[in-house]
Design an enzyme around this catalytic site. Structure first.
Site, PDB file in Angstrom:
ATOM      1  N   ASP A 114       0.846  -1.193   0.000  1.00  0.00           N
ATOM      2  CA  ASP A 114       0.000   0.000   0.000  1.00  0.00           C
ATOM      3  C   ASP A 114       0.883   1.245   0.000  1.00  0.00           C
ATOM      4  OD1 ASP A 114      -2.556   1.429   0.309  1.00  0.00           O
ATOM      5  OD2 ASP A 114      -1.773   1.935   2.281  1.00  0.00           O
ATOM      6  N   THR A 165      -3.237   5.325  -4.148  1.00  0.00           N
ATOM      7  CA  THR A 165      -2.154   6.059  -3.469  1.00  0.00           C
ATOM      8  C   THR A 165      -0.812   5.830  -4.167  1.00  0.00           C
ATOM      9  OG1 THR A 165      -1.941   4.206  -1.936  1.00  0.00           O
ATOM     10  CG2 THR A 165      -3.282   6.048  -1.225  1.00  0.00           C
ATOM     11  N   THR A 166      -0.596   4.622  -4.680  1.00  0.00           N
ATOM     12  CA  THR A 166       0.649   4.339  -5.409  1.00  0.00           C
ATOM     13  C   THR A 166       0.609   5.001  -6.785  1.00  0.00           C
ATOM     14  OG1 THR A 166       0.804   2.209  -4.270  1.00  0.00           O
ATOM     15  CG2 THR A 166       2.188   2.512  -6.209  1.00  0.00           C
ATOM     16  N   ASP A 197      -9.330  -0.058   2.150  1.00  0.00           N
ATOM     17  CA  ASP A 197      -9.226   0.621   0.850  1.00  0.00           C
ATOM     18  C   ASP A 197     -10.435   0.298  -0.017  1.00  0.00           C
ATOM     19  OD1 ASP A 197      -6.849   1.635   1.641  1.00  0.00           O
ATOM     20  OD2 ASP A 197      -5.579   0.514   0.260  1.00  0.00           O
TER      21      ASP A 197
END
Length: 529
Positions: A63, A96-97, A386
Site C-alpha cells: 500500500d 495512493t501508489t 481501501d
C-alpha cells in the site's frame, strides 16, 4: 562590493537550478521507491520500525500510503508527494501508489523540458491544459451504473483487491465488502463498519457479522445474555471503593480509622451505583475500570456491567446503539440510552466476545478477519479498508471507467491529438503530460514481467482505432476488452488521482529557492558525566 549575509550562520539556502534539481531528485526517488508495488503483480515491501520486537514493529505491505507514511523523508519535495498520497488515501481510499508514480513521471518529463531551456511557468501552463483535456476525455468515457450498481460495486471491489494480499480470495472479500457498504444505505458512514482481527484460521474464513462485536466480557456472576437491552454508556471512575495506598498520605490514630475511611469510600461508591441503577437500565458500559465492589452490586441487581471499553470502542458503541456517553448520574430523565434487541456471548476461534444484535443503527455490522500472522491480518485490514472507501466513494457518484491501463491510454491519446493543435512551447509540455500518463500501464506490464513496449504500443493502436475499452489483461499477457472482463474502476478515484498528481507537480515546479531555517539553539549540557 562585499557580499552581505542575511541568513544565520547555520541556516541553509539553495537557489535556482540547484533548488530545482534537489526537488526533482527527491520527488522522483519517492516515485521509484513505490513503483514496483503498482498493479496486480506488484511486489511488497517490508517496513521495520526502530523497535522490530514491538507490536507493529514489522509491516509487510504494498500500500503506497502505508509505505510513504512509515518512512522518514527529509527532502521537502518528497514530503509534498507523501502528503499528496495521504490525501488520496483519505479522500477515496485507493490509488495512493498510482498518484505518487504519476507525479514522479510528470516531474521526470518536466526535468527534460527544463533542460531544454523551457521556463517552468510554460511547463505549468501546458500541464494545466493537458489536465483539462484528460479530465474531459475521462468524463466522456465514464458510464453510469444505474440499476446495475451492485454488479459494478462487485467489479470495482475485485479490481481494487486484485493488487492486494486478498487477491487470492477476492471473490469472497468482494462480496463481503459490497454487502457491508450496501448496508450503509448510502450514508457513507464507515464508522458503522467495525473490522476485528483474530489470529488463526485462513483468510477465506473471514466473514461479515450483522451484529456489532465488542471484545469485552461482563463481570463475574452477571447476566451473560440480555434481551431488549436498555444500555447506559458512561465514562466515569468506578475504582474508588478502596483507599489507594500509592500516592496517598493518610494520618490516622490506628488501623480502625483506616477501616472507617474505606467504609466511607465504599458508601460513596454504593451511592453512585444506586444512582446508575436508578436509570432503570439493564446494561451498563463504562470506558474506565469497574472494581470488585461495584461489580458485585451490579451482579446483585442483575445488571450486565462491561468495563474498560476503550475510547474508540465506546464512541462507536454510542453511535451504533443511538445513545450518548454520560459522566454524571443525577438526572436520569436527560440521559440518552442506547437500545438493542439482544446482547450475548459468542466465540471466535478461542476468544469470547459480546455480540449486539438488532442495534438502533441498522446498518452497523462487523467484519471478522482471520489470518495466520499479525502482518497478514494488518495488511488484510488495510486492503479491505481501501476497498470499502472506494465502494463508498462510488455509491456517492455511480460512474465507472475502464481499468487495467485503459483510462490512462485513453487520456494520453486524447492529449496527443489535442497537442497537435497547440502552437508554441506549451505543446511540448502537453505532449509530456500524455507521455507521463502512458508510463502507468508500462510500469504495470514491467512489474508483471511482460513485454511493456509490445503491449503498450498495441494498446495505443487499439485506442487510436476507437476501441477505448481495451486495456491490458495481465493474467494472459495480452491486450483485451477489459470492460467485458469486468475490470472497471470508480470514476472519482481515477479523476482524483490525475488531478492530485498534476497539482502536486505544479507546486514542486514553482519552487526556485529552498531555505532551511537554522536549528534551534540548545543550552549547553553542563551536567557532570
Amino acid at each position: 562590493m562585499l557580499p552581505v549575509q542575511i541568513l544565520k550562520d547555520s541556516a541553509h539556502e539553495e537557489r535556482g537550478e540547484s533548488a530545482r534539481l534537489s526537488s526533482f531528485v527527491g520527488a522522483i526517488a519517492i516515485g521509484d521507491l513505490v513503483k514496483s508495488t503498482l498493479g496486480p503483480k506488484g511486489m511488497d515491501k517490508i517496513l521495520i520500525s526502530g523497535n522490530p520486537d514491538s507490536a507493529g514493529g514489522i509491516k509487510v505491505t504494498n500500500d503506497g500510503a502505508t509505505i510513504l507514511k512509515s518512512i522518514g523523508v527529509d527532502n521537502p519535495a518528497a514530503k509534498v508527494l507523501v502528503d499528496m498520497s495521504m490525501t488520496q488515501d483519505h479522500e477515496v481510499g485507493d490509488g495512493t501508489t498510482s498518484v505518487t508514480v504519476l507525479a514522479a513521471e510528470l516531474l521526470k518529463e518536466a526535468e527534460k523540458l527544463v533542460n531544454q531551456r523551457i521556463h517552468p511557468q510554460t511547463i505549468i501552463s501546458g500541464y494545466r491544459r493537458a489536465l483539462t483535456i484528460a479530465q474531459e476525455s475521462l468524463k466522456k468515457s465514464s458510464l453510469e451504473s444505474g440499476d446495475n450498481i451492485r454488479d459494478d460495486l462487485l467489479k470495482i471491489a475485485r479490481t481494487t483487491l486484485g493488487s492486494k494480499i486478498l487477491s487470492q480470495h477476492k471473490e469472497h472479500f468482494s462480496q463481503l465488502a459490497v454487502d457491508a457498504v450496501l448496508r450503509l444505505k448510502g450514508s457513507g458512514n464507515l464508522d458503522a463498519i467495525q473490522i476485528i482481527k483474530k489470529l488463526g484460521g485462513s483468510m477465506n474464513e473471514s466473514y461479515l457479522d450483522e451484529g456489532f462485536l465488542l471484545e469485552k466480557l461482563p463481570g463475574m456472576y452477571q447476566p451473560r445474555r440480555v434481551e431488549k437491552a436498555k444500555v447506559l454508556i458512561a465514562n466515569t471512575p468506578m475504582d474508588t471503593d478502596k483507599v489507594k495506598v500509592f500516592g496517598s498520605r493518610v494520618r490516622v490514630d490506628g488501623v480502625a480509622k483506616v477501616a472507617e475511611l474505606e467504609a466511607a469510600e465504599k458508601l460513596k461508591m454504593k451511592e453512585k451505583v444506586d444512582k446508575i441503577l436508578g436509570h432503570n437500565c439493564n446494561v451498563f458500559i463504562n470506558r474506565q475500570l469497574i472494581y470488585n465492589y461495584p461489580e458485585q452490586l451490579f451482579a446483585d441487581a442483575k445488571v450486565m456491567a462491561i468495563e474498560h471499553a476503550d475510547f474508540e470502542g465506546i464512541e462507536r458503541l454510542a453511535l451504533v446503539l443511538g445513545g450518548e456517553i454520560v459522566s454524571t448520574f443525577d438526572s436520569p430523565e436527560t440521559a440518552q440510552f442506547g437500545y438493542c434487541d439482544l446482547i450475548e456471548e459468542v466465540m471466535i476461534g478461542e476468544d469470547r466476545l459480546l455480540r449486539f444484535s438488532g442495534v438502533k443503527l441498522g446498518e452497523a455490522c462487523s467484519v471478522v478477519l482471520r489470518g495466520a500472522t499479525v502482518q497478514i491480518l494488518e495488511e488484510a485490514e488495510r486492503s479491505l479498508h481501501d476497498a470499502l472507501c472506494v465502494l463508498v466513494t462510488h455509491v456517492k457518484e455511480s460512474k465507472t471507467v475502464a481499468g487495467a491501463g485503459a483510462s490512462e491510454i485513453l487520456m494520453s491519446t486524447a492529449i496527443a491529438v489535442e497537442a497537435q493543435k497547440i502552437a508554441g512551447k506549451e505543446a511540448l509540455a502537453v505532449e509530456a503530460f500524455g507521455r507521463a500518463l502512458a508510463q502507468l500501464p508500462t510500469i504495470i506490464c514491467d512489474n508483471a514481467g511482460l513485454d511493456s513496449a509490445e503491449l503498450v504500443t498495441r494498446l495505443r493502436a487499439e485506442h487510436a482505432n476507437g476501441r477505448h475499452n481495451f486495456g491490458i489483461d495481465i493474467e494472459k499477457g495480452e491486450v483485451a476488452d477489459v470492460i467485458s472482463l469486468g475490470v472497471i474502476e470508480s470514476y472519482n478515484v481515477k479523476l482524483c488521482m490525475v488531478s492530485s498528481a498534476a497539482e502536486a507537480t505544479e507546486q514542486i515546479l514553482r519552487v526556485d529557492d529552498i531555505i532551511k531555517a537554522a536549528p534551534r539553539a540548545r543550552a549547553p549540557d553542563n551536567r557532570p558525566c
